[in-house]
Design an enzyme around this catalytic site. Structure first.
Site, PDB file in Angstrom:
ATOM      1  N   LYS A  95     -79.398  91.130  47.260  1.00 46.46           N
ATOM      2  CA  LYS A  95     -78.861  90.761  48.575  1.00 46.46           C
ATOM      3  C   LYS A  95     -79.837  91.259  49.626  1.00 46.46           C
ATOM      4  O   LYS A  95     -80.574  92.215  49.383  1.00 46.46           O
ATOM      5  CB  LYS A  95     -77.493  91.422  48.796  1.00 46.46           C
ATOM      6  CG  LYS A  95     -76.670  90.792  49.898  1.00 46.46           C
ATOM      7  CD  LYS A  95     -75.941  89.531  49.440  1.00 46.46           C
ATOM      8  CE  LYS A  95     -75.281  88.810  50.574  1.00 46.46           C
ATOM      9  NZ  LYS A  95     -74.448  87.693  50.128  1.00 46.46           N
TER      10      LYS A  95
ATOM     11  N   ASP B 173     -76.119  83.401  53.964  1.00 47.13           N
ATOM     12  CA  ASP B 173     -74.903  84.230  54.015  1.00 47.13           C
ATOM     13  C   ASP B 173     -74.478  84.203  55.481  1.00 47.13           C
ATOM     14  O   ASP B 173     -74.926  83.330  56.243  1.00 47.13           O
ATOM     15  CB  ASP B 173     -75.173  85.661  53.519  1.00 47.13           C
ATOM     16  CG  ASP B 173     -73.887  86.466  53.338  1.00 47.13           C
ATOM     17  OD1 ASP B 173     -73.102  86.151  52.447  1.00 47.13           O
ATOM     18  OD2 ASP B 173     -73.637  87.416  54.127  1.00 47.13           O
TER      19      ASP B 173
HETATM   20  P1  NDP Z   1     -70.628  82.184  58.533  1.00 42.86           P
HETATM   21  O1  NDP Z   1     -71.578  82.971  59.343  1.00 42.86           O
HETATM   22  O2  NDP Z   1     -70.853  80.722  58.367  1.00 42.86           O
HETATM   23  O3  NDP Z   1     -69.144  82.382  59.090  1.00 42.86           O
HETATM   24  C1  NDP Z   1     -68.514  83.609  59.204  1.00 42.86           C
HETATM   25  C2  NDP Z   1     -67.239  83.361  59.974  1.00 42.86           C
HETATM   26  O4  NDP Z   1     -66.400  84.521  59.936  1.00 42.86           O
HETATM   27  C3  NDP Z   1     -67.481  83.046  61.424  1.00 42.86           C
HETATM   28  O5  NDP Z   1     -66.527  82.100  61.821  1.00 42.86           O
HETATM   29  C4  NDP Z   1     -67.239  84.399  62.098  1.00 42.86           C
HETATM   30  O6  NDP Z   1     -66.881  84.339  63.457  1.00 42.86           O
HETATM   31  C5  NDP Z   1     -66.062  84.864  61.289  1.00 42.86           C
HETATM   32  N1  NDP Z   1     -65.815  86.290  61.397  1.00 42.86           N
HETATM   33  C6  NDP Z   1     -66.676  87.323  61.337  1.00 42.86           C
HETATM   34  N2  NDP Z   1     -66.027  88.486  61.441  1.00 42.86           N
HETATM   35  C7  NDP Z   1     -64.717  88.165  61.566  1.00 42.86           C
HETATM   36  C8  NDP Z   1     -63.537  88.912  61.679  1.00 42.86           C
HETATM   37  N3  NDP Z   1     -63.553  90.232  61.723  1.00 42.86           N
HETATM   38  N4  NDP Z   1     -62.360  88.233  61.742  1.00 42.86           N
HETATM   39  C9  NDP Z   1     -62.324  86.892  61.723  1.00 42.86           C
HETATM   40  N5  NDP Z   1     -63.415  86.139  61.645  1.00 42.86           N
HETATM   41  C10 NDP Z   1     -64.585  86.765  61.555  1.00 42.86           C
HETATM   42  O7  NDP Z   1     -70.560  82.919  57.104  1.00 42.86           O
HETATM   43  P2  NDP Z   1     -70.072  82.336  55.714  1.00 42.86           P
HETATM   44  O8  NDP Z   1     -68.916  81.431  55.918  1.00 42.86           O
HETATM   45  O9  NDP Z   1     -71.255  81.866  54.974  1.00 42.86           O
HETATM   46  O10 NDP Z   1     -69.595  83.692  54.985  1.00 42.86           O
HETATM   47  C11 NDP Z   1     -68.289  84.206  55.110  1.00 42.86           C
HETATM   48  C12 NDP Z   1     -68.051  85.205  53.997  1.00 42.86           C
HETATM   49  O11 NDP Z   1     -68.211  84.574  52.730  1.00 42.86           O
HETATM   50  C13 NDP Z   1     -68.974  86.421  53.962  1.00 42.86           C
HETATM   51  O12 NDP Z   1     -68.271  87.530  53.458  1.00 42.86           O
HETATM   52  C14 NDP Z   1     -70.032  86.001  52.951  1.00 42.86           C
HETATM   53  O13 NDP Z   1     -70.698  87.111  52.376  1.00 42.86           O
HETATM   54  C15 NDP Z   1     -69.162  85.285  51.948  1.00 42.86           C
HETATM   55  N6  NDP Z   1     -69.852  84.359  51.068  1.00 42.86           N
HETATM   56  C16 NDP Z   1     -70.561  83.306  51.571  1.00 42.86           C
HETATM   57  C17 NDP Z   1     -71.180  82.427  50.719  1.00 42.86           C
HETATM   58  C18 NDP Z   1     -71.856  81.195  51.206  1.00 42.86           C
HETATM   59  O14 NDP Z   1     -72.224  80.356  50.362  1.00 42.86           O
HETATM   60  N7  NDP Z   1     -71.998  80.981  52.485  1.00 42.86           N
HETATM   61  C19 NDP Z   1     -71.179  82.652  49.254  1.00 42.86           C
HETATM   62  C20 NDP Z   1     -70.320  83.735  48.826  1.00 42.86           C
HETATM   63  C21 NDP Z   1     -69.732  84.563  49.721  1.00 42.86           C
HETATM   64  P3  NDP Z   1     -67.918  84.728  64.619  1.00 42.86           P
HETATM   65  O15 NDP Z   1     -68.658  83.470  64.893  1.00 42.86           O
HETATM   66  O16 NDP Z   1     -67.040  85.166  65.735  1.00 42.86           O
HETATM   67  O17 NDP Z   1     -68.799  85.842  64.112  1.00 42.86           O
END
Ligand code: NDP
Length: 450
Positions: free
Chosen positions: A129, A169
């Site tokens: 990572k 990520d």
């Molecule tokens: P993105 O950056 O696309 O989206 C993250 C989202 O979560 C944004 O909408 C962000 O909002 C929101 N967010 C962050 N902190 C909070 C909080 N405290 N409460 C509510 N919403 C919040 O990331 P991903 O969708 O790619 O990743 C999301 C999760 O999934 C992470 O934990 C990542 O490690 C995991 N993951 C992702 C993978 C992938 O393929 N993308 C694969 C496996 C796991 P804001 O814009 O306000 O920050």
């Protein structure tokens, strides 16, 4: 829970002493080691080969300076990381997180989890990572490009298609991957599958964008079917976040017959009793890079509430936390249970605190832990690597079918391991054990050089 096994207790105490203050990393290690008690009790060779001592220590942790020039001509300095945690079963594989909270503890926790998740996919990928405390939010395209190029200038020395293959990520989407790939190619003068999550015009895989969210729903559907004779059909679903994982979990949950009524970002959440209109969300988040509250200006009857944690007060049958680590705590779990939730699956990494996860399991709520439920993203990244090696592109249907098979297998392997080791139906135990066994076996065969 305290360790009953003396070997695990000793290893965990050493991890605590060596990594002081790294709360996310310690939390992740503790959860995995707790699950491994029946495994190390049954087979002493894990102890004699020092497998646990070795598996909790990254093979390599690289930290570096990333300096770049902003639009006003000022020099900015961020900190970059790559944790190459375990390569026993394949090249290191895991995403790059760009977020102000990124530090060694966060990257090590994610890298550690990735070892077991990648093993669970059944594909030959090790765990890694990386990321930086750079915040892409509010930056211009030019600033993001200059940061990504500077970041890759150092990272390129440590990665390669057969060594370490990073991906997206939080904060790292198609735009960032494109800039990083371009810089790698420029520096090395080679076109290889060194990153996944690439654009379709230069080696990306169809269905990679959708994979984590879709995979989480395939896993949840199989869990509902096998453990409760249920499905998404007619169920009310709450999903946190509104990024890549949340958007495509919403799409698949809806296709499978569920009604998704809420999404969030770090400022607040939206509630739409009629079911979320995903076209509007995609326009706001993927095209305009806007805030989720904007949804209420475009969809009649939808509500916006400040504060993201309130989302768990909405009554639902299925909850999919898809935002970030430790976003769902014990009291949110109590509320969800009181409101009759039947299944929770982690789309994000470690979104439920340990006490929340324990409450779900104790209350008989089906619980899909992240390393099983969100493994679809990395699994499809590994399929992207295969296509790059063959220099071929598979169809969307082909990739999606493989993804579904992988998620169904992950559920069954986790469930079977939970049964074999005396915790039937506890998929936290099952996923940790099933993921561990293959890596540990490979480590034993390869000897103790590192
Ligand atoms: P993105 O950056 O696309 O989206 C993250 C989202 O979560 C944004 O909408 C962000 O909002 C929101 N967010 C962050 N902190 C909070 C909080 N405290 N409460 C509510 N919403 C919040 O990331 P991903 O969708 O790619 O990743 C999301 C999760 O999934 C992470 O934990 C990542 O490690 C995991 N993951 C992702 C993978 C992938 O393929 N993308 C694969 C496996 C796991 P804001 O814009 O306000 O920050």
């Amino acid at each position: 829970m305290e360790f009953k096994n003396a070997y695990l207790k000793k290893v965990y105490e050493k991890v605590e002493a060596r990594n002081p203050g790294e709360k996310e990393f310690l939390q992740a290690v503790k959860e995995v080691l707790e699950s491994l008690e029946p495994v190390v009790e049954k087979d002493k060779s894990y102890e004699t080969n020092g497998i646990i001592d070795r598996i909790v220590e990254p093979e390599r942790l690289i930290q570096f300076r990333v300096s770049w020039v902003d639009d006003n001509g000022n020099v900015q300095v961020n900190r970059g990381f790559r944790c190459q945690f375990n390569s026993a079963i394949g090249p290191y594989k895991g995403g790059l997180r760009l977020h102000p909270t990124v530090c060694a503890s966060v990257i090590k926790f994610l890298g550690f989890e990735q070892i077991f998740k990648n093993s669970l996919t059944g594909l030959p990928i090790g765990g890694g990572k990386g990321g930086s405390d750079f915040d892409p939010k509010g930056k211009s395209d030019g600033e993001v490009m200059r940061f990504c190029q500077s970041f890759m200038t150092e990272l390129s020395k440590h990665i390669g298609a057969d060594t370490d293959v990073p991906a997206g990520d939080i904060g790292t989407g198609a735009r960032e991957i494109g800039y990083m790939f371009g810089q790698y190619k420029r520096l090395r003068n080679e076109f290889t599958g060194v990153l996944t999550g690439k654009g379709l015009s230069y080696g990306g895989s169809l269905a990679r964008t959708e994979a984590t969210g879709y995979g989480c729903c395939y896993f949840t559907d199989e869990m509902l079917k096998c453990m409760k004779n249920e499905s998404f059909k007619g169920k009310t679903v709450v999903i946190s976040g509104s990024g890549n994982v949340a958007i495509y979990a919403t799409e698949k949950a809806t296709q499978l017959g569920g009604k998704v009524v809420a999404l969030s970002d770090s400022n607040g959440y939206i509630y739409d009793a009629n079911g979320i209109n995903l076209d509007v969300v995609k326009q706001i988040k993927e095209v305009e890079r806007g805030r989720i509250k904007e949804y209420c200006n475009r969809v009649e009857g939808a509500e916006y509430h400040e504060g993201c944690s309130g989302i768990w007060n909405i009554p639902c049958d299925i909850a999919l936390p898809c935002a970030t680590q430790n976003e769902l705590n014990g009291s949110a779990a109590d509320t969800l249970i009181k409101n009759g939730v039947i299944a929770v699956a982690e789309g994000a990494n470690m979104p439920c605190t340990p006490d929340a996860a324990e409450k779900f399991v104790e209350a008989g709520v089906l619980f899909g832990p992240a390393k099983a439920a969100n493994a679809g993203g990395v699994a499809t990244s590994a399929l992207e690597m295969s296509q790059n090696s063959e220099r071929l592109s598979w169809t969307f249907e082909e990739v999606d079918a493989k993804l579904k098979d992988i998620m169904v297998n992950i559920f069954h392997n986790s469930y079977n391991a939970s049964k074999e080791y005396g915790h039937e139906g506890n998929l936290i135990f099952g996923a940790n054990i099933a993921g561990f066994l293959k890596v540990a076996d490979a480590m034993k065969w390869q000897g103790v050089a590192y």
